[in-house]
Design a protein around this motif. Structure first.
Motif, PDB file in Angstrom:
ATOM      1  N   PRO A 126       0.814  -1.231   0.000  1.00  0.00           N
ATOM      2  CA  PRO A 126       0.000   0.000   0.000  1.00  0.00           C
ATOM      3  C   PRO A 126       0.844   1.276   0.000  1.00  0.00           C
ATOM      4  O   PRO A 126       0.485   2.254  -0.684  1.00  0.00           O
ATOM      5  CB  PRO A 126      -0.817  -0.127   1.293  1.00  0.00           C
ATOM      6  CG  PRO A 126      -0.895  -1.592   1.538  1.00  0.00           C
ATOM      7  CD  PRO A 126       0.424  -2.135   1.100  1.00  0.00           C
ATOM      8  N   TYR A 152      -8.690   5.283  -2.365  1.00  0.00           N
ATOM      9  CA  TYR A 152      -9.689   4.405  -1.734  1.00  0.00           C
ATOM     10  C   TYR A 152     -11.100   4.755  -2.200  1.00  0.00           C
ATOM     11  O   TYR A 152     -11.919   3.853  -2.468  1.00  0.00           O
ATOM     12  CB  TYR A 152      -9.590   4.526  -0.215  1.00  0.00           C
ATOM     13  CG  TYR A 152     -10.598   3.689   0.526  1.00  0.00           C
ATOM     14  CD1 TYR A 152     -10.418   2.313   0.659  1.00  0.00           C
ATOM     15  CD2 TYR A 152     -11.748   4.265   1.077  1.00  0.00           C
ATOM     16  CE1 TYR A 152     -11.349   1.536   1.325  1.00  0.00           C
ATOM     17  CE2 TYR A 152     -12.681   3.498   1.747  1.00  0.00           C
ATOM     18  CZ  TYR A 152     -12.470   2.125   1.869  1.00  0.00           C
ATOM     19  OH  TYR A 152     -13.406   1.366   2.528  1.00  0.00           O
ATOM     20  N   GLY A 156     -11.317   1.756  -4.493  1.00  0.00           N
ATOM     21  CA  GLY A 156     -11.541   0.767  -3.457  1.00  0.00           C
ATOM     22  C   GLY A 156     -10.256   0.269  -2.816  1.00  0.00           C
ATOM     23  O   GLY A 156      -9.137   0.616  -3.232  1.00  0.00           O
ATOM     24  N   PHE A 157     -10.421  -0.583  -1.811  1.00  0.00           N
ATOM     25  CA  PHE A 157      -9.276  -1.088  -1.053  1.00  0.00           C
ATOM     26  C   PHE A 157      -8.361  -1.970  -1.907  1.00  0.00           C
ATOM     27  O   PHE A 157      -7.145  -2.007  -1.697  1.00  0.00           O
ATOM     28  CB  PHE A 157      -9.783  -1.887   0.158  1.00  0.00           C
ATOM     29  CG  PHE A 157      -8.687  -2.429   1.024  1.00  0.00           C
ATOM     30  CD1 PHE A 157      -7.993  -1.605   1.899  1.00  0.00           C
ATOM     31  CD2 PHE A 157      -8.328  -3.780   0.957  1.00  0.00           C
ATOM     32  CE1 PHE A 157      -6.967  -2.116   2.695  1.00  0.00           C
ATOM     33  CE2 PHE A 157      -7.319  -4.293   1.746  1.00  0.00           C
ATOM     34  CZ  PHE A 157      -6.637  -3.453   2.622  1.00  0.00           C
ATOM     35  N   LYS A 158      -8.931  -2.668  -2.887  1.00  0.00           N
ATOM     36  CA  LYS A 158      -8.122  -3.574  -3.700  1.00  0.00           C
ATOM     37  C   LYS A 158      -7.072  -2.841  -4.535  1.00  0.00           C
ATOM     38  O   LYS A 158      -6.109  -3.459  -5.000  1.00  0.00           O
ATOM     39  CB  LYS A 158      -9.016  -4.401  -4.617  1.00  0.00           C
ATOM     40  CG  LYS A 158      -9.769  -3.580  -5.656  1.00  0.00           C
ATOM     41  CD  LYS A 158     -10.640  -4.470  -6.534  1.00  0.00           C
ATOM     42  CE  LYS A 158     -11.377  -3.650  -7.602  1.00  0.00           C
ATOM     43  NZ  LYS A 158     -12.227  -4.516  -8.449  1.00  0.00           N
TER      44      LYS A 158
END
Length: 388
Positions: A126, A152, A156-158
């Motif tokens: 990240p 984010y 998104g988180f992915k």
């Protein structure tokens, strides 16, 4: 555990290894961050990447400000500490544990490096995404928090782990080459694993340069997946196709010089800092300090010593000195057997039969073959023992 196994153990603990690794990781990335920014720019698929290292660096400063090459460094500071702490801690623990199951040092280094990489990349991926988005040309992000929130919200988180598989495909061979090269040079120049700053710097720099040069194509793919500068790129195969379509085969080697010039001093700084704090925090003298498991079994020849005990002299006067010698085959010297194996005063020297045993100083010593025969030995009562 025998004495050789005990002496081969390191004198540092897991806590010391993790603390030294955290300090080394932060210092490495902070010092070399400007060159890392240049490397990221040169790997870009935009027209701005058609410049050498100095031109790219000057262009960043003149057009975007003096502090532009270090934008995003705070993300590295936050992520590098815990990532490198677990990275070095996992490597040292795995390497020490595997010595109980295998005597193949290179296999040990490969497996230990792979385990350390899995843990390191899970934490650092990240921060790599945030860092590289802020390093790109015309980046809209001025702070780490703003970049993290925007990525984010939009993807998104992915999005923070979109390049994780590619990073593993790159970093597992990178780290196996890195650790194997470092340990190889250590085994050649510093077999006893003492604190030796020049050797740590040379071994670290050589390891980083070799690993960086070989894995550059995968680093270019990872940069594209992290930055997403040509539209949404979903995976490694699609990224390879875009790079080949836009830049041809040589596109996979964009920024290789900058990457090698970044990795070589970075790994030299990292290893020398890591070894220094391991040595400093353990609180031992240099002669007592041992940084890690050594490769002694791979590089040293086993030493054998033959001991010759007194031979039978039944036809001679028992009061005469025994005429035998002890030969040290490794040193090539003759020693007095009376010093090594003095004859007990209550045993008749004439009754001793020649005995030869071969001993080895290897860690896994062979079974000692000892065959003795005594004649004319008196009973316990005749030798002065009490009958009660």
């Amino acid at each position: 555990m025998n004495i050789d196994d005990y002496e081969s153990l390191p004198t540092t603990s897991v806590g010391i290894n993790m603390t030294a690794g955290a300090i080394a990781g932060v210092l490495e990335h902070v010092v070399m961050y400007p060159l890392d920014s240049v490397k990221t720019r040169m790997q870009s698929l935009t027209s701005a990447s058609n410049m050498n290292i100095m031109s790219t660096f000057q262009n960043m400063i003149t057009r975007e400000g003096l502090l532009r090459p270090i934008r995003g460094a705070s993300a590295v500071v936050v992520g590098a500490g815990p990532a490198h702490s677990l990275y070095f801690g996992a490597y040292e623990m795995t390497k020490e544990m595997l010595t109980k199951f295998t005597s193949l040092n290179h296999l040990n280094y490969v497996i230990s490096g792979a385990v350390a990489t899995l843990i390191h990349d899970a934490i650092s991926n990240p921060t790599e995404v945030i860092k590289q988005r802020m390093q790109m040309y015309n980046s809209p992000y001025s702070s780490v928090i703003t970049c993290m929130r925007d990525v984010y919200r939009k993807e998104g988180f992915k999005a923070f782990y979109r390049s994780y598989s590619t990073q593993l495909v790159m970093n597992i061979p990178y780290q196996t080459i890195h650790f194997t090269t470092y340990e190889f040079i250590q085994n050649k120049l510093n077999l006893d694993r003492r604190y030796n700053p020049p050797v740590h710097m040379v071994a670290g720099g050589a390891a980083g340069a070799c690993a960086a040069a070989i894995t550059t194509p995968l680093d270019v793919v990872k940069t594209l997946l992290n930055t997403q500068e040509t539209g949404l790129t979903k995976g490694m195969i699609e990224a390879c196709r875009k790079i080949y379509h836009m830049a041809g085969p040589m596109g996979f080697f964009k920024g290789m010089t900058a990457r090698v010039l970044y990795s070589m001093p970075a790994t030299a700084i990292c290893w020398s800092t890591y070894e220094f704090f391991k040595f400093y925090l353990c609180g031992l003298d240099r002669d007592q300090y041992k940084s890690s498991i050594t490769g002694r079994s791979e590089l040293q020849e086993p030493r054998k010593t033959a001991y010759v005990l007194p031979k039978s002299t039944t036809d001679e006067d028992p009061s005469l000195a025994t005429e035998s010698l002890a030969v040290d085959t490794a040193a090539g010297t003759l020693k007095d057997p009376a010093v090594l194996h003095p004859t007990p005063p209550t045993v008749n020297a004439a009754g001793a039969i020649k005995t030869v045993c071969e001993l080895s100083t290897r860690t896994a010593a062979p079974t000692i073959n000892l065959h003795t025969r005594h004649t004319e030995v008196k009973s316990p009562y005749e030798r002065g023992f009490s009958s009660t």
